[in-house]
Each structure stands twice: as structure tokens, then as C-alpha cells.
Design a protein around this motif. Sequence first.
Motif, short mmCIF file in Angstrom:
data_model
loop_
_atom_site.label_atom_id
_atom_site.label_comp_id
_atom_site.label_asym_id
_atom_site.label_seq_id
_atom_site.Cartn_x
_atom_site.Cartn_y
_atom_site.Cartn_z
N PHE A 1 0.55 -1.31 0.11
CA PHE A 1 -0.44 -0.93 -0.11
C PHE A 1 0.70 1.56 -0.42
O PHE A 1 0.32 2.27 -0.45
CB PHE A 1 -1.08 0.03 1.22
N THR A 2 2.18 1.23 0.62
CA THR A 2 2.98 2.34 0.76
C THR A 2 3.24 2.84 -0.75
O THR A 2 3.83 4.10 -1.27
CB THR A 2 4.03 1.97 1.06
N TYR A 3 3.72 1.89 -1.24
CA TYR A 3 4.25 1.72 -2.82
C TYR A 3 3.04 2.72 -4.13
O TYR A 3 3.80 3.58 -4.60
CB TYR A 3 5.10 1.04 -3.37
N LEU A 4 1.86 2.03 -3.32
CA LEU A 4 0.47 3.17 -3.73
C LEU A 4 0.33 4.36 -3.43
O LEU A 4 0.56 5.57 -5.08
CB LEU A 4 -0.35 2.52 -3.96
N LEU B 1 1.04 7.56 -6.35
CA LEU B 1 0.49 8.80 -6.41
C LEU B 1 0.60 10.18 -6.33
O LEU B 1 0.14 10.83 -6.79
CB LEU B 1 -0.79 8.44 -5.35
N ALA B 2 1.13 10.42 -4.88
CA ALA B 2 1.61 11.20 -4.77
C ALA B 2 3.23 11.49 -6.00
O ALA B 2 2.32 12.93 -6.07
CB ALA B 2 2.70 11.18 -3.42
N LEU B 3 3.76 11.10 -6.26
CA LEU B 3 4.44 11.64 -7.71
C LEU B 3 3.73 11.79 -8.46
O LEU B 3 3.87 13.10 -8.94
CB LEU B 3 5.78 10.47 -7.98
N MET B 4 2.66 11.14 -8.65
CA MET B 4 1.70 12.08 -9.84
C MET B 4 0.95 13.29 -9.84
O MET B 4 1.12 13.62 -10.77
CB MET B 4 0.75 10.12 -10.55
N THR B 5 0.72 13.54 -8.75
CA THR B 5 -0.07 14.57 -8.65
C THR B 5 1.08 15.88 -8.03
O THR B 5 0.93 16.38 -9.17
CB THR B 5 -0.58 14.27 -7.12
N LEU B 6 2.10 15.50 -8.06
CA LEU B 6 3.02 16.13 -7.74
C LEU B 6 3.60 16.67 -9.74
O LEU B 6 3.94 17.67 -9.89
CB LEU B 6 4.54 15.90 -6.73
N LEU B 7 3.59 15.89 -10.40
CA LEU B 7 3.99 16.24 -11.57
C LEU B 7 3.04 16.49 -12.32
O LEU B 7 2.83 17.43 -13.09
CB LEU B 7 4.31 14.44 -12.33
N ALA B 8 2.01 16.20 -12.36
CA ALA B 8 0.58 17.07 -12.94
C ALA B 8 0.65 18.90 -12.38
O ALA B 8 0.54 19.15 -13.11
CB ALA B 8 -1.04 16.32 -12.24
N VAL B 9 1.04 18.70 -11.05
CA VAL B 9 0.77 20.71 -10.90
C VAL B 9 1.56 21.00 -11.79
O VAL B 9 1.87 22.08 -11.85
CB VAL B 9 1.13 19.87 -8.98
N ILE B 10 2.65 20.33 -11.63
CA ILE B 10 4.31 20.68 -12.30
C ILE B 10 4.03 21.10 -13.66
O ILE B 10 4.17 22.32 -13.87
CB ILE B 10 5.87 20.51 -11.92
N VAL B 11 3.14 20.51 -14.39
CA VAL B 11 2.71 21.19 -16.03
C VAL B 11 1.66 21.45 -15.90
O VAL B 11 1.86 22.44 -16.32
CB VAL B 11 2.54 19.59 -16.51
N PHE B 12 0.60 22.08 -14.87
CA PHE B 12 -0.18 22.38 -14.97
C PHE B 12 0.72 24.33 -14.74
O PHE B 12 -0.03 25.06 -15.63
CB PHE B 12 -1.24 22.43 -14.05
N ALA B 13 1.74 24.34 -14.37
CA ALA B 13 2.17 25.49 -13.66
C ALA B 13 2.97 25.63 -15.07
O ALA B 13 2.82 27.39 -15.10
CB ALA B 13 2.93 25.39 -12.10
N MET B 14 3.89 24.50 -15.72
CA MET B 14 4.26 24.97 -16.77
C MET B 14 3.50 26.45 -17.60
O MET B 14 3.43 26.86 -18.59
CB MET B 14 5.36 23.99 -17.09
#
Length: 56
Positions: free
Chosen positions: A3-6, A10-23
Motif C-alpha cells: 500500500f505504501t508504494y501506491l 499517487l503523490a509523485l503523479m500528483t506532483l508531476l501534474a501540478v508541475i505541468v499545469f504550472a508550466m
Amino acid sequence: MDFTYLIVILALMTLLAVIVFAMISKAKVEKRKDDPDSTKSTLAADARSDSEPVDA
């Protein structure tokens, strides 16, 4: 898969989505700043205060 890997994935994917949106947002703002014909924000010092908001 633990469950920890999940949670980490999810946290890394959310961070990536926020970075792409900001750019993308930053690119839009810079493009608009460079355009001399774009309408001014109602918060700008030299803009009319009774004009319609830009993003409306």
C-alpha cells in the motif's frame, strides 16, 4: 505491491501534474505579457476601472 508504494506513486503523479499545469500556465502568462495588443488587467495601474475583467 504494498500500500505504501501506491501512496508514493499517487503523490509523485500528483506532483508531476501540478508541475505541468504550472508550466503551461506560466507559458500562457508570458505569451500574454509579450503581446502588446492584449487587454490590460483591471488591476493594472493604467487600465480603466470600469472595463470588463480579462478572464471573464
